[in-house]
Design a protein around this motif. Structure first.
Motif, PDB file in Angstrom:
ATOM      1  N   CYS A 106       0.841  -1.210   0.000  1.00  0.00           N
ATOM      2  CA  CYS A 106       0.000   0.000   0.000  1.00  0.00           C
ATOM      3  C   CYS A 106       0.870   1.251   0.000  1.00  0.00           C
ATOM      4  O   CYS A 106       0.584   2.220  -0.714  1.00  0.00           O
ATOM      5  CB  CYS A 106      -0.931   0.001   1.212  1.00  0.00           C
ATOM      6  SG  CYS A 106      -2.207  -1.267   1.148  1.00  0.00           S
ATOM      7  N   ARG A 107       1.928   1.210   0.771  1.00  0.00           N
ATOM      8  CA  ARG A 107       2.853   2.344   0.819  1.00  0.00           C
ATOM      9  C   ARG A 107       3.516   2.571  -0.542  1.00  0.00           C
ATOM     10  O   ARG A 107       3.672   3.723  -0.967  1.00  0.00           O
ATOM     11  CB  ARG A 107       3.902   2.076   1.891  1.00  0.00           C
ATOM     12  CG  ARG A 107       4.855   3.191   2.119  1.00  0.00           C
ATOM     13  CD  ARG A 107       5.786   2.869   3.264  1.00  0.00           C
ATOM     14  NE  ARG A 107       6.884   3.816   3.259  1.00  0.00           N
ATOM     15  CZ  ARG A 107       7.929   3.710   4.016  1.00  0.00           C
ATOM     16  NH1 ARG A 107       8.047   2.717   4.862  1.00  0.00           N
ATOM     17  NH2 ARG A 107       8.888   4.601   3.951  1.00  0.00           N
ATOM     18  N   TRP A 110       1.007   4.191  -2.833  1.00  0.00           N
ATOM     19  CA  TRP A 110       0.806   5.585  -2.427  1.00  0.00           C
ATOM     20  C   TRP A 110       2.000   6.455  -2.846  1.00  0.00           C
ATOM     21  O   TRP A 110       1.828   7.555  -3.374  1.00  0.00           O
ATOM     22  CB  TRP A 110       0.594   5.662  -0.924  1.00  0.00           C
ATOM     23  CG  TRP A 110       0.366   7.049  -0.426  1.00  0.00           C
ATOM     24  CD1 TRP A 110       1.252   7.841   0.249  1.00  0.00           C
ATOM     25  CD2 TRP A 110      -0.819   7.822  -0.584  1.00  0.00           C
ATOM     26  NE1 TRP A 110       0.686   9.056   0.525  1.00  0.00           N
ATOM     27  CE2 TRP A 110      -0.590   9.074   0.020  1.00  0.00           C
ATOM     28  CE3 TRP A 110      -2.051   7.578  -1.167  1.00  0.00           C
ATOM     29  CZ2 TRP A 110      -1.544  10.077   0.052  1.00  0.00           C
ATOM     30  CZ3 TRP A 110      -3.012   8.577  -1.135  1.00  0.00           C
ATOM     31  CH2 TRP A 110      -2.747   9.811  -0.529  1.00  0.00           C
ATOM     32  N   ARG A 113       2.076   7.138  -6.488  1.00  0.00           N
ATOM     33  CA  ARG A 113       1.105   8.193  -6.819  1.00  0.00           C
ATOM     34  C   ARG A 113       1.676   9.566  -6.480  1.00  0.00           C
ATOM     35  O   ARG A 113       1.577  10.504  -7.268  1.00  0.00           O
ATOM     36  CB  ARG A 113      -0.193   7.935  -6.041  1.00  0.00           C
ATOM     37  CG  ARG A 113      -1.224   9.018  -6.163  1.00  0.00           C
ATOM     38  CD  ARG A 113      -2.064   8.822  -7.405  1.00  0.00           C
ATOM     39  NE  ARG A 113      -3.221   9.689  -7.386  1.00  0.00           N
ATOM     40  CZ  ARG A 113      -3.292  10.832  -8.068  1.00  0.00           C
ATOM     41  NH1 ARG A 113      -2.286  11.225  -8.796  1.00  0.00           N
ATOM     42  NH2 ARG A 113      -4.371  11.560  -8.016  1.00  0.00           N
ATOM     43  N   TRP A 128       1.037   3.548 -10.018  1.00  0.00           N
ATOM     44  CA  TRP A 128       0.131   3.311  -8.896  1.00  0.00           C
ATOM     45  C   TRP A 128      -1.120   2.570  -9.350  1.00  0.00           C
ATOM     46  O   TRP A 128      -1.740   1.881  -8.529  1.00  0.00           O
ATOM     47  CB  TRP A 128      -0.220   4.616  -8.186  1.00  0.00           C
ATOM     48  CG  TRP A 128      -1.004   5.595  -9.002  1.00  0.00           C
ATOM     49  CD1 TRP A 128      -0.505   6.576  -9.808  1.00  0.00           C
ATOM     50  CD2 TRP A 128      -2.423   5.678  -9.095  1.00  0.00           C
ATOM     51  NE1 TRP A 128      -1.521   7.270 -10.399  1.00  0.00           N
ATOM     52  CE2 TRP A 128      -2.719   6.738  -9.981  1.00  0.00           C
ATOM     53  CE3 TRP A 128      -3.471   4.970  -8.529  1.00  0.00           C
ATOM     54  CZ2 TRP A 128      -4.014   7.106 -10.303  1.00  0.00           C
ATOM     55  CZ3 TRP A 128      -4.769   5.342  -8.850  1.00  0.00           C
ATOM     56  CH2 TRP A 128      -5.036   6.394  -9.725  1.00  0.00           C
TER      57      TRP A 128
END
Length: 169
Positions: A106-107, A110, A113, A128
């Motif tokens: 998830c990091r 993120w 992005r 992303w």
């Protein structure tokens, strides 16, 4: 709660199957475009993204069906409290590892992005976008491991036995 979790695992598996169909379309498009002498940019990259998405999204469903590779040599030799203790340790360790894996996936998505990372291939896709499927798949896998751990603690876990040995040639 059980119905919601099973629906989550089955939905992720259905999405993984849909991505596999997309992978097939990309490969066929690549083959047809070469045979008919026209170029569709990014088919190889998108095939890779779809393959990764299908693999990650299918992880939890595979775990819940008992199809992950698991070494049970020591576990089969144990009984009673020792067996339950080893199961709890293995599921606890797997839960922690999958939660860390989910966090870092998830990091990564993120940060991709935030930094506007794009693919180095000719498609120049923002990274992303394909990383979301990887992050989602690892989050669902962490939920599945936590689910298995809670079921084992409560004594309600039904150990799935794979028939993989029957499929060997």
């Amino acid at each position: 709660m059980r119905k919601a979790l099973d629906a989550l695992y089955n939905s992720a598996a259905a999405l993984a199957a849909l991505f596999l169909v997309g992978l097939l379309v990309m490969v066929l498009l690549s083959i047809v475009s070469r045979q008919l002498h026209f170029h569709v940019p990014g088919t190889d990259a998108y095939a890779g993204y779809l393959m990764a998405a299908s693999g990650f999204l299918a992880l939890a469903h595979t775990l819940k069906r008992g199809e992950h590779i698991r070494v049970t040599l020591i576990l089969a030799a144990l009984t009673g409290r020792w067996k339950k203790g080893l199961e709890l340790w293995a599921l606890g360790f797997a839960t922690v590892l999958s939660a860390l894996f989910a966090y870092y996936c998830c990091r990564l998505a993120w940060q991709s992005r935030l930094f506007h990372d794009i693919s180095t291939a000719s498609d120049a896709t923002p990274l992303w976008i394909p990383q979301i499927a990887m992050a989602l798949g690892t989050v669902i896998l962490a939920i599945a491991f936590l689910d298995e751990l809670v079921l084992e603690i409560r004594g309600k876990r039904i150990a799935q036995s794979s028939d993989e040995a029957l499929r060997n040639e």
